[in-house]
Write an enzyme that holds these catalytic residues in place. Structure first.
Site, PDB file in Angstrom:
ATOM      1  N   CYS A  10      -6.759  14.286   7.370  1.00  0.00           N
ATOM      2  CA  CYS A  10      -6.518  12.918   7.791  1.00  0.00           C
ATOM      3  C   CYS A  10      -7.816  12.327   8.338  1.00  0.00           C
ATOM      4  O   CYS A  10      -8.578  13.006   9.036  1.00  0.00           O
ATOM      5  CB  CYS A  10      -5.427  12.897   8.858  1.00  0.00           C
ATOM      6  SG  CYS A  10      -5.254  11.313   9.701  1.00  0.00           S
ATOM      7  N   TYR A  27       0.830  -1.204   0.000  1.00  0.00           N
ATOM      8  CA  TYR A  27       0.000   0.000   0.000  1.00  0.00           C
ATOM      9  C   TYR A  27       0.861   1.249   0.000  1.00  0.00           C
ATOM     10  O   TYR A  27       1.898   1.302   0.680  1.00  0.00           O
ATOM     11  CB  TYR A  27      -0.880  -0.027   1.259  1.00  0.00           C
ATOM     12  CG  TYR A  27      -1.775   1.158   1.463  1.00  0.00           C
ATOM     13  CD1 TYR A  27      -2.826   1.438   0.594  1.00  0.00           C
ATOM     14  CD2 TYR A  27      -1.603   1.991   2.575  1.00  0.00           C
ATOM     15  CE1 TYR A  27      -3.668   2.510   0.815  1.00  0.00           C
ATOM     16  CE2 TYR A  27      -2.449   3.073   2.801  1.00  0.00           C
ATOM     17  CZ  TYR A  27      -3.478   3.325   1.923  1.00  0.00           C
ATOM     18  OH  TYR A  27      -4.312   4.380   2.143  1.00  0.00           O
ATOM     19  N   GLU A  37     -13.795   4.522   7.105  1.00  0.00           N
ATOM     20  CA  GLU A  37     -12.746   5.097   7.944  1.00  0.00           C
ATOM     21  C   GLU A  37     -13.243   5.338   9.362  1.00  0.00           C
ATOM     22  O   GLU A  37     -14.413   5.663   9.597  1.00  0.00           O
ATOM     23  CB  GLU A  37     -12.260   6.414   7.322  1.00  0.00           C
ATOM     24  CG  GLU A  37     -11.136   7.087   8.065  1.00  0.00           C
ATOM     25  CD  GLU A  37      -9.840   6.291   8.071  1.00  0.00           C
ATOM     26  OE1 GLU A  37      -9.827   5.193   8.663  1.00  0.00           O
ATOM     27  OE2 GLU A  37      -8.840   6.772   7.501  1.00  0.00           O
ATOM     28  N   ASP A  61      -0.697  15.727   5.854  1.00  0.00           N
ATOM     29  CA  ASP A  61      -1.697  15.093   4.996  1.00  0.00           C
ATOM     30  C   ASP A  61      -2.916  16.000   4.897  1.00  0.00           C
ATOM     31  O   ASP A  61      -3.957  15.755   5.503  1.00  0.00           O
ATOM     32  CB  ASP A  61      -2.058  13.726   5.599  1.00  0.00           C
ATOM     33  CG  ASP A  61      -3.037  12.945   4.724  1.00  0.00           C
ATOM     34  OD1 ASP A  61      -3.169  13.284   3.538  1.00  0.00           O
ATOM     35  OD2 ASP A  61      -3.667  12.011   5.252  1.00  0.00           O
ATOM     36  N   HIS A  66      -7.946   3.596  -3.667  1.00  0.00           N
ATOM     37  CA  HIS A  66      -9.162   3.994  -2.965  1.00  0.00           C
ATOM     38  C   HIS A  66      -9.322   5.497  -3.077  1.00  0.00           C
ATOM     39  O   HIS A  66      -8.352   6.261  -3.016  1.00  0.00           O
ATOM     40  CB  HIS A  66      -9.211   3.494  -1.522  1.00  0.00           C
ATOM     41  CG  HIS A  66      -8.235   4.092  -0.564  1.00  0.00           C
ATOM     42  ND1 HIS A  66      -8.329   5.381  -0.077  1.00  0.00           N
ATOM     43  CD2 HIS A  66      -7.142   3.555   0.039  1.00  0.00           C
ATOM     44  CE1 HIS A  66      -7.346   5.606   0.775  1.00  0.00           C
ATOM     45  NE2 HIS A  66      -6.589   4.528   0.859  1.00  0.00           N
ATOM     46  N   ASP A  75      -3.563   5.148  -2.334  1.00  0.00           N
ATOM     47  CA  ASP A  75      -4.465   6.151  -1.779  1.00  0.00           C
ATOM     48  C   ASP A  75      -4.456   7.365  -2.698  1.00  0.00           C
ATOM     49  O   ASP A  75      -3.427   8.012  -2.876  1.00  0.00           O
ATOM     50  CB  ASP A  75      -3.967   6.521  -0.376  1.00  0.00           C
ATOM     51  CG  ASP A  75      -4.772   7.620   0.303  1.00  0.00           C
ATOM     52  OD1 ASP A  75      -5.738   8.119  -0.285  1.00  0.00           O
ATOM     53  OD2 ASP A  75      -4.400   7.973   1.439  1.00  0.00           O
ATOM     54  N   ASN A 111      -9.143  -0.161   8.228  1.00  0.00           N
ATOM     55  CA  ASN A 111      -7.890   0.586   8.306  1.00  0.00           C
ATOM     56  C   ASN A 111      -7.338   0.485   9.724  1.00  0.00           C
ATOM     57  O   ASN A 111      -7.838   1.133  10.644  1.00  0.00           O
ATOM     58  CB  ASN A 111      -8.137   2.054   7.933  1.00  0.00           C
ATOM     59  CG  ASN A 111      -6.850   2.844   7.847  1.00  0.00           C
ATOM     60  OD1 ASN A 111      -5.769   2.281   7.667  1.00  0.00           O
ATOM     61  ND2 ASN A 111      -6.957   4.157   7.972  1.00  0.00           N
ATOM     62  N   GLU A 143     -12.006   8.814  -1.866  1.00  0.00           N
ATOM     63  CA  GLU A 143     -12.842   9.093  -0.707  1.00  0.00           C
ATOM     64  C   GLU A 143     -13.864  10.191  -0.959  1.00  0.00           C
ATOM     65  O   GLU A 143     -13.799  10.904  -1.966  1.00  0.00           O
ATOM     66  CB  GLU A 143     -11.958   9.468   0.481  1.00  0.00           C
ATOM     67  CG  GLU A 143     -11.216  10.765   0.310  1.00  0.00           C
ATOM     68  CD  GLU A 143     -10.040  10.899   1.276  1.00  0.00           C
ATOM     69  OE1 GLU A 143     -10.011  11.902   2.006  1.00  0.00           O
ATOM     70  OE2 GLU A 143      -9.164  10.009   1.287  1.00  0.00           O
ATOM     71  N   ASP A 186      -6.667   9.992  -2.340  1.00  0.00           N
ATOM     72  CA  ASP A 186      -7.409  11.081  -1.695  1.00  0.00           C
ATOM     73  C   ASP A 186      -8.782  11.262  -2.362  1.00  0.00           C
ATOM     74  O   ASP A 186      -9.532  10.318  -2.464  1.00  0.00           O
ATOM     75  CB  ASP A 186      -6.590  12.371  -1.713  1.00  0.00           C
ATOM     76  CG  ASP A 186      -5.363  12.305  -0.806  1.00  0.00           C
ATOM     77  OD1 ASP A 186      -5.299  11.383   0.032  1.00  0.00           O
ATOM     78  OD2 ASP A 186      -4.475  13.155  -0.937  1.00  0.00           O
ATOM     79  N   ARG A 235     -13.899   4.897  -0.313  1.00  0.00           N
ATOM     80  CA  ARG A 235     -13.752   5.191   1.113  1.00  0.00           C
ATOM     81  C   ARG A 235     -14.812   6.193   1.547  1.00  0.00           C
ATOM     82  O   ARG A 235     -15.033   7.202   0.864  1.00  0.00           O
ATOM     83  CB  ARG A 235     -12.358   5.753   1.386  1.00  0.00           C
ATOM     84  CG  ARG A 235     -12.202   6.372   2.781  1.00  0.00           C
ATOM     85  CD  ARG A 235     -10.795   6.834   3.026  1.00  0.00           C
ATOM     86  NE  ARG A 235     -10.761   7.971   3.956  1.00  0.00           N
ATOM     87  CZ  ARG A 235      -9.645   8.522   4.416  1.00  0.00           C
ATOM     88  NH1 ARG A 235      -8.468   8.046   4.040  1.00  0.00           N
ATOM     89  NH2 ARG A 235      -9.698   9.555   5.246  1.00  0.00           N
TER      90      ARG A 235
END
Length: 306
Positions: A131, A52, A196, A67, A121, A94, A220, A123, A96, A166
């Site tokens: 974050c 990942y 999440e 982040d 993924h 990831d 996660n 989101e 975002d 996500r």
């Protein structure tokens, strides 16, 4: 989730197919964070079947930033290429919120597939995201997230490329609303849901029951967060199919590095922290260093002699 075709050998499978195969063989599938190619090589050598690349990892360890949606599509693809060039284990990325509108998302998906990623993924936070375990998160309407997913699925140049949706809705909208969002995301073409900031196993069970689809949920397991360090056995009992460990190794590396830096200043020596370090022989083994030297010797044998 598409299963591996019996006619395909491991060598002829796409990255997405290898990821789907790994999911079909191990449940929950551990997916470990690798912040650079060497970490990916170590994960592969010890036997991990999926790795990942975290957005927070790119921001912190590649660019020294928080982040907070500061890194770009090209920043992500640069790190993807570095890792996939060095490692054959399927890589989840990831992305975002997708780095823009529908055409940006399409460009991203095509770039990920071209550069050898297996999965991503995306989101449902607003573009100026935070974050997932910080306060103050804001979400886009469900319809906007569905547009992101439609853009992503439509852009796939490889049907096996795995798309995870996500949702950060647990923190602001609650469990029921988060499950409603997750069901809509699956209907829009997502292969799996990433909820999440779950804090209880019962919440994962509720997602699995609501989704009514096998191989549908990712957990996660990120340290110092709202989510406890559930074991794989505990996650299995809740119906979870995959578990992310996004920055576990990176946090350990950072803690060891900090101790070494402090020790050198305090003691004027590294003697007390040698045990924290990877031996040179082990480094060479993971890099296959001696094979490179042997190649040089074969190619240039006799040069420099009369």
């Amino acid at each position: 989730m598409n299963e591996r075709s019996p006619s395909l050998s491991a060598g002829s499978m796409t990255a997405g197919q290898r990821f789907r195969h790994a999911l079909s063989k191990t449940s929950p599938l551990p997916i470990v964070g690798t912040i650079n190619p060497y970490c990916a090589m170590m994960a592969e050598r010890v036997g991990h079947k999926a790795i990942y690349l975290a957005g927070g990892g790119i921001a912190t360890y590649s660019y020294g930033m928080p982040d907070l949606a500061i890194t770009t599509l090209n920043d992500v693809l640069t790190d993807v290429r570095r890792i996939t060039d060095a490692c054959s284990v399927p890589l989840m990325v990831d992305v975002d919120t997708g780095f823009g509108g529908a055409f940006n998302i399409a460009r991203l998906v095509k770039g990920l597939i071209k550069d050898g990623a297996a999965a991503m993924h995306i989101e449902d936070q607003v573009q100026l995201k935070r974050c997932g375990h910080r306060p103050g998160k804001a979400l886009v309407p469900t319809a906007e997230m569905l547009d992101r997913l439609k853009a992503a699925t439509d852009a796939r140049t490889d049907a096996s490329f795995f798309i995870v949706a996500r949702t950060d809705a647990m923190a602001s909208e609650g469990l029921s609303a988060a499950i409603d969002r997750a069901c809509a995301y699956m209907e829009a073409g997502a292969d799996m849901i990433f909820s999440e900031a779950c804090s209880e196993l019962s919440q994962y069970r509720a997602f699995v029951d609501g989704l009514k689809r096998p191989h549908s949920l990712l957990a996660n397991i990120t340290e110092f967060s709202k989510t406890p360090a559930f074991t794989l056995d505990e996650l299995r009992s809740a119906g979870v199919s995959a578990a992310l460990y996004p920055l576990s190794a990176a946090r350990a590396m950072s803690a060891a590095a900090l101790k070494v830096y402090e020790t050198i200043l305090r003691d004027g020596s590294v003697r007390s922290v040698i045990d924290l370090m990877q031996p040179r022989a082990e480094l060479y083994e993971f890099l296959n260093y001696h094979a490179y030297e042997e190649k040089i010797d074969r190619l240039f044998a006799g040069q420099g002699t009369k």
